[in-house]
Design a protein around this motif. Structure first.
Motif, PDB file in Angstrom:
ATOM      1  N   THR A  59      14.925 146.122  84.719  1.00  6.25           N
ATOM      2  CA  THR A  59      15.710 146.600  85.856  1.00  6.25           C
ATOM      3  C   THR A  59      14.896 146.509  87.138  1.00  6.25           C
ATOM      4  O   THR A  59      15.384 146.008  88.162  1.00  6.25           O
ATOM      5  CB  THR A  59      16.156 148.057  85.612  1.00  6.25           C
ATOM      6  OG1 THR A  59      16.839 148.107  84.351  1.00  6.25           O
ATOM      7  CG2 THR A  59      17.076 148.550  86.704  1.00  6.25           C
ATOM      8  N   SER A  60      13.637 146.970  87.085  1.00  2.17           N
ATOM      9  CA  SER A  60      12.818 146.903  88.298  1.00  2.17           C
ATOM     10  C   SER A  60      12.469 145.450  88.629  1.00  2.17           C
ATOM     11  O   SER A  60      12.400 145.083  89.806  1.00  2.17           O
ATOM     12  CB  SER A  60      11.573 147.788  88.179  1.00  2.17           C
ATOM     13  OG  SER A  60      10.814 147.463  87.053  1.00  2.17           O
ATOM     14  N   LYS A 192      14.940 144.768  72.287  1.00  2.00           N
ATOM     15  CA  LYS A 192      14.938 143.341  72.644  1.00  2.00           C
ATOM     16  C   LYS A 192      14.009 142.528  71.724  1.00  2.00           C
ATOM     17  O   LYS A 192      13.519 143.055  70.736  1.00  2.00           O
ATOM     18  CB  LYS A 192      14.568 143.185  74.121  1.00  2.00           C
ATOM     19  CG  LYS A 192      15.389 144.069  75.077  1.00  2.00           C
ATOM     20  CD  LYS A 192      16.823 143.589  75.266  1.00  2.00           C
ATOM     21  CE  LYS A 192      17.747 144.627  75.889  1.00  2.00           C
ATOM     22  NZ  LYS A 192      17.561 144.895  77.307  1.00  2.00           N
ATOM     23  N   ILE A 193      13.748 141.278  72.089  1.00  2.00           N
ATOM     24  CA  ILE A 193      13.038 140.363  71.178  1.00  2.00           C
ATOM     25  C   ILE A 193      11.589 140.789  70.930  1.00  2.00           C
ATOM     26  O   ILE A 193      11.115 140.829  69.798  1.00  2.00           O
ATOM     27  CB  ILE A 193      13.052 138.920  71.739  1.00  2.00           C
ATOM     28  CG1 ILE A 193      14.487 138.450  72.000  1.00  2.00           C
ATOM     29  CG2 ILE A 193      12.291 137.969  70.823  1.00  2.00           C
ATOM     30  CD1 ILE A 193      15.301 138.172  70.769  1.00  2.00           C
ATOM     31  N   ILE A 194      10.847 141.049  72.013  1.00  2.00           N
ATOM     32  CA  ILE A 194       9.520 141.667  71.871  1.00  2.00           C
ATOM     33  C   ILE A 194       9.543 142.936  72.712  1.00  2.00           C
ATOM     34  O   ILE A 194      10.379 143.059  73.612  1.00  2.00           O
ATOM     35  CB  ILE A 194       8.344 140.770  72.339  1.00  2.00           C
ATOM     36  CG1 ILE A 194       8.402 140.538  73.851  1.00  2.00           C
ATOM     37  CG2 ILE A 194       8.283 139.469  71.552  1.00  2.00           C
ATOM     38  CD1 ILE A 194       7.060 140.218  74.461  1.00  2.00           C
ATOM     39  N   THR A 195       8.620 143.848  72.437  1.00  2.00           N
ATOM     40  CA  THR A 195       8.648 145.097  73.201  1.00  2.00           C
ATOM     41  C   THR A 195       7.279 145.467  73.767  1.00  2.00           C
ATOM     42  O   THR A 195       6.240 145.136  73.188  1.00  2.00           O
ATOM     43  CB  THR A 195       9.203 146.268  72.362  1.00  2.00           C
ATOM     44  OG1 THR A 195       9.405 147.385  73.233  1.00  2.00           O
ATOM     45  CG2 THR A 195       8.252 146.667  71.239  1.00  2.00           C
ATOM     46  N   SER A 196       7.328 146.139  74.912  1.00  2.10           N
ATOM     47  CA  SER A 196       6.140 146.825  75.457  1.00  2.10           C
ATOM     48  C   SER A 196       6.508 148.300  75.639  1.00  2.10           C
ATOM     49  O   SER A 196       6.012 148.969  76.520  1.00  2.10           O
ATOM     50  CB  SER A 196       5.731 146.189  76.784  1.00  2.10           C
ATOM     51  OG  SER A 196       6.779 146.269  77.733  1.00  2.10           O
ATOM     52  N   ALA A 197       7.410 148.786  74.796  1.00  2.00           N
ATOM     53  CA  ALA A 197       8.009 150.136  74.861  1.00  2.00           C
ATOM     54  C   ALA A 197       9.028 150.172  75.999  1.00  2.00           C
ATOM     55  O   ALA A 197      10.222 150.222  75.756  1.00  2.00           O
ATOM     56  CB  ALA A 197       6.981 151.235  74.985  1.00  2.00           C
ATOM     57  N   GLU A 198       8.574 150.186  77.241  1.00  2.00           N
ATOM     58  CA  GLU A 198       9.422 149.868  78.393  1.00  2.00           C
ATOM     59  C   GLU A 198       8.689 148.735  79.094  1.00  2.00           C
ATOM     60  O   GLU A 198       7.466 148.705  79.111  1.00  2.00           O
ATOM     61  CB  GLU A 198       9.541 151.049  79.361  1.00  2.00           C
ATOM     62  CG  GLU A 198      10.344 152.231  78.864  1.00  2.00           C
ATOM     63  CD  GLU A 198      11.848 152.081  79.090  1.00  2.00           C
ATOM     64  OE1 GLU A 198      12.317 150.989  79.489  1.00  2.00           O
ATOM     65  OE2 GLU A 198      12.563 153.076  78.837  1.00  2.00           O
ATOM     66  N   GLY A 199       9.426 147.850  79.712  1.00  2.00           N
ATOM     67  CA  GLY A 199       8.740 146.808  80.457  1.00  2.00           C
ATOM     68  C   GLY A 199       9.620 145.615  80.715  1.00  2.00           C
ATOM     69  O   GLY A 199      10.668 145.446  80.081  1.00  2.00           O
ATOM     70  N   GLY A 200       9.185 144.823  81.681  1.00  2.00           N
ATOM     71  CA  GLY A 200       9.904 143.598  82.004  1.00  2.00           C
ATOM     72  C   GLY A 200       8.971 142.619  82.683  1.00  2.00           C
ATOM     73  O   GLY A 200       7.811 142.960  82.958  1.00  2.00           O
ATOM     74  N   MET A 201       9.472 141.423  82.924  1.00  2.00           N
ATOM     75  CA  MET A 201       8.652 140.436  83.614  1.00  2.00           C
ATOM     76  C   MET A 201       9.556 139.511  84.409  1.00  2.00           C
ATOM     77  O   MET A 201      10.669 139.214  83.973  1.00  2.00           O
ATOM     78  CB  MET A 201       7.815 139.640  82.606  1.00  2.00           C
ATOM     79  CG  MET A 201       6.534 139.093  83.203  1.00  2.00           C
ATOM     80  SD  MET A 201       5.443 138.356  81.980  1.00  2.00           S
ATOM     81  CE  MET A 201       4.497 139.747  81.402  1.00  2.00           C
ATOM     82  N   ALA A 202       9.063 139.100  85.584  1.00  2.00           N
ATOM     83  CA  ALA A 202       9.802 138.141  86.409  1.00  2.00           C
ATOM     84  C   ALA A 202       8.985 136.859  86.494  1.00  2.00           C
ATOM     85  O   ALA A 202       7.803 136.907  86.813  1.00  2.00           O
ATOM     86  CB  ALA A 202      10.025 138.715  87.806  1.00  2.00           C
ATOM     87  N   LEU A 203       9.622 135.723  86.174  1.00  2.00           N
ATOM     88  CA  LEU A 203       8.948 134.432  86.200  1.00  2.00           C
ATOM     89  C   LEU A 203       9.531 133.574  87.317  1.00  2.00           C
ATOM     90  O   LEU A 203      10.732 133.656  87.606  1.00  2.00           O
ATOM     91  CB  LEU A 203       9.125 133.710  84.854  1.00  2.00           C
ATOM     92  CG  LEU A 203       8.252 134.242  83.707  1.00  2.00           C
ATOM     93  CD1 LEU A 203       8.734 135.607  83.241  1.00  2.00           C
ATOM     94  CD2 LEU A 203       8.266 133.272  82.536  1.00  2.00           C
ATOM     95  N   THR A 204       8.675 132.771  87.932  1.00  2.00           N
ATOM     96  CA  THR A 204       9.150 131.873  88.984  1.00  2.00           C
ATOM     97  C   THR A 204       8.163 130.723  89.131  1.00  2.00           C
ATOM     98  O   THR A 204       7.013 130.815  88.670  1.00  2.00           O
ATOM     99  CB  THR A 204       9.321 132.621  90.331  1.00  2.00           C
ATOM    100  OG1 THR A 204       9.847 131.726  91.311  1.00  2.00           O
ATOM    101  CG2 THR A 204       8.002 133.189  90.840  1.00  2.00           C
ATOM    102  N   ASN A 205       8.600 129.648  89.784  1.00  2.00           N
ATOM    103  CA  ASN A 205       7.696 128.538  90.086  1.00  2.00           C
ATOM    104  C   ASN A 205       7.341 128.499  91.567  1.00  2.00           C
ATOM    105  O   ASN A 205       6.634 127.612  92.007  1.00  2.00           O
ATOM    106  CB  ASN A 205       8.344 127.208  89.673  1.00  2.00           C
ATOM    107  CG  ASN A 205       8.462 127.108  88.157  1.00  2.00           C
ATOM    108  OD1 ASN A 205       7.613 127.620  87.433  1.00  2.00           O
ATOM    109  ND2 ASN A 205       9.516 126.469  87.680  1.00  2.00           N
TER     110      ASN A 205
END
Ligand SMILES: *Cc1c(COP(=O)(O)O)cnc(C)c1O
Length: 391
Positions: A59-60, A192-205
């Motif tokens: 979300t963040s 979800k598929i893998i977990t960090s307990a709570e967490g997310g990641m944003a990818l870009t080029n």
């Protein structure tokens, strides 16, 4: 003896995960530190993106993505109604007006045909969206090539809400490569598929987007003198140069996430196997499955079926009977615009008939790495018995 409940999703945690987290606890740095950087590099290498920025949730990260793409008060953002509310919320946090494009009844993802039609109208009415957030439902990629083509014609940016889809592929590229998008976001919530307990990641080029995302997750604060407006006043000096939040992932979360990444291919293979089993075991029942395209390799976060020729009432009964029998099915999702909060939003409303029909028929069956053959057979047996019982 009462049998154990079977959830629709759950995490897999092993000793390597536990040791990785304990090691961080015994180290100096438990908030920001080297493990976050390792986790980010691991994910960007895996997905073949230039940059990856960890966040404390998807979300963040989505909020950061909307900000980085400069979504402001009254800008228009489009997304699919069949998603978790935070997809829409991330744009609403920026003051955007969100509208919803109907889904394809076979893939349950945003319909490229509807998108094309609505863009044509919007161009005439001068209400084109600034950004479209696509959602890879259950891990199945949207038709990114076609959506990318439309983005070039109509001039919008693309965020992939790939919360379900790390480990999935589209046209032989890992989801997260951002080949057809500006920013791609993953969620590491335990379901979800893998977990960090709570967490997310944003990818870009894109380096400018990466810079924005990086500032945004840490209060808009920089220690890089080349970005300062004033002269560095001393060794303590830093500047807040843009708005931002405390959206950082901590080192404990990153250690768990990084440890989980080492098993991701195993996780996906097992999910693919479970899906093939379901396809086989549920053949000839009055249901349909999410149609897989030739270009997509799904991470199978969800195994969704749609009931065929059952009433809304039967759908409700079948769902409840499954839960009564200890099979904790779920429904992904209530069309976002039906929630009271979203109903009140300022938006020109397109009715999404396919999404509403989907909502009357969809059920997510249990799908996770540790689901055993016996448990899967129990799910199938229970589901068959209920479906064929004159509901
Ligand atoms: C889980 C999910 C999110 C939110 O992820 P968090 O990491 O819990 O913030 C956003 N969008 C979709 C489609 C999701 O499934």
């Amino acid at each position: 003896m009462k049998r154990k409940n079977i959830p629709y999703a759950r995490q897999n945690i092993n000793n390597l995960d536990i040791n990785a987290v304990v090691k961080v606890l015994q180290s100096e740095m438990i908030t920001q530190g080297p493990v976050n950087i390792d986790f980010e590099s691991y994910v960007s290498n895996y997905c073949n993106s230039k940059y990856a920025l960890s966040f404390n949730s998807a979300t963040s990260a989505l909020h950061g993505a909307c900000k980085a793409l400069n979504i402001r008060e009254n800008d228009i953002v489009w997304t699919s109604p069949i998603t978790f509310v935070s997809t829409a919320n991330s744009a609403i946090y920026c003051g955007a007006r969100v509208n919803y494009i109907d889904i394809d009844p076979e893939t349950f993802n945003i319909s490229v045909k509807c998108l094309g039609d609505q863009l044509k109208n919007a161009k005439k009415e001068k209400t084109l969206p600034k950004v479209i957030i696509v959602v890879h439902l259950g891990g199945l990629s949207c038709d990114m090539k076609e959506i990318y083509k439309l983005s070039k014609i109509y001039g919008f940016k693309i965020i992939e809400d790939a919360s379900h889809a790390i480990g999935g592929e589209y046209d032989k590229n890992k989801i997260g490569s951002c080949k057809y998008s500006d920013i791609c976001v993953f969620s590491f919530h335990p379901v979800k598929i893998i977990t960090s307990a709570e967490g997310g990641m944003a990818l870009t080029n894109k380096s400018s987007l990466a810079r924005h995302l990086s500032l945004f997750r840490t209060h808009g604060i920089t220690r890089d003198p080349s970005l300062f407006s004033r002269k560095k006043e001393g060794a303590w000096y830093y500047e807040q140069i843009s708005d931002g939040f405390n959206y950082r992932m901590n080192e404990l979360q990153a250690a768990l996430g990084l440890s989980q990444m080492k098993r991701i291919d195993k996780f996906i293979k097992k999910r693919q196997l479970l899906a093939r089993n379901y396809n086989k075991l549920l053949a000839n029942l009055p249901i349909s499955n999410q149609k897989q395209s030739d270009l997509a390799y799904s991470s199978y976060h969800l195994y969704i079926v749609r009931l065929k020729n059952f009433s809304k009432d039967s759908h409700r009964k079948i769902f409840s009977l499954m839960r009564d029998n200890g099979i904790l099915v779920n429904l992904h999702y209530i069309p976002v615009y039906k929630h009271p909060f979203h109903k009140k939003q300022k938006t020109k409303f397109f009715k999404c008939i396919q999404a509403e029909n989907y909502y009357k028929e969809a059920i997510s069956l249990p799908m996770y790495y540790d689901l055993t053959k016996d448990e899967q057979n129990r799910v199938v047996k229970t589901f068959k018995r209920i479906l064929l019982s004159n509901i």
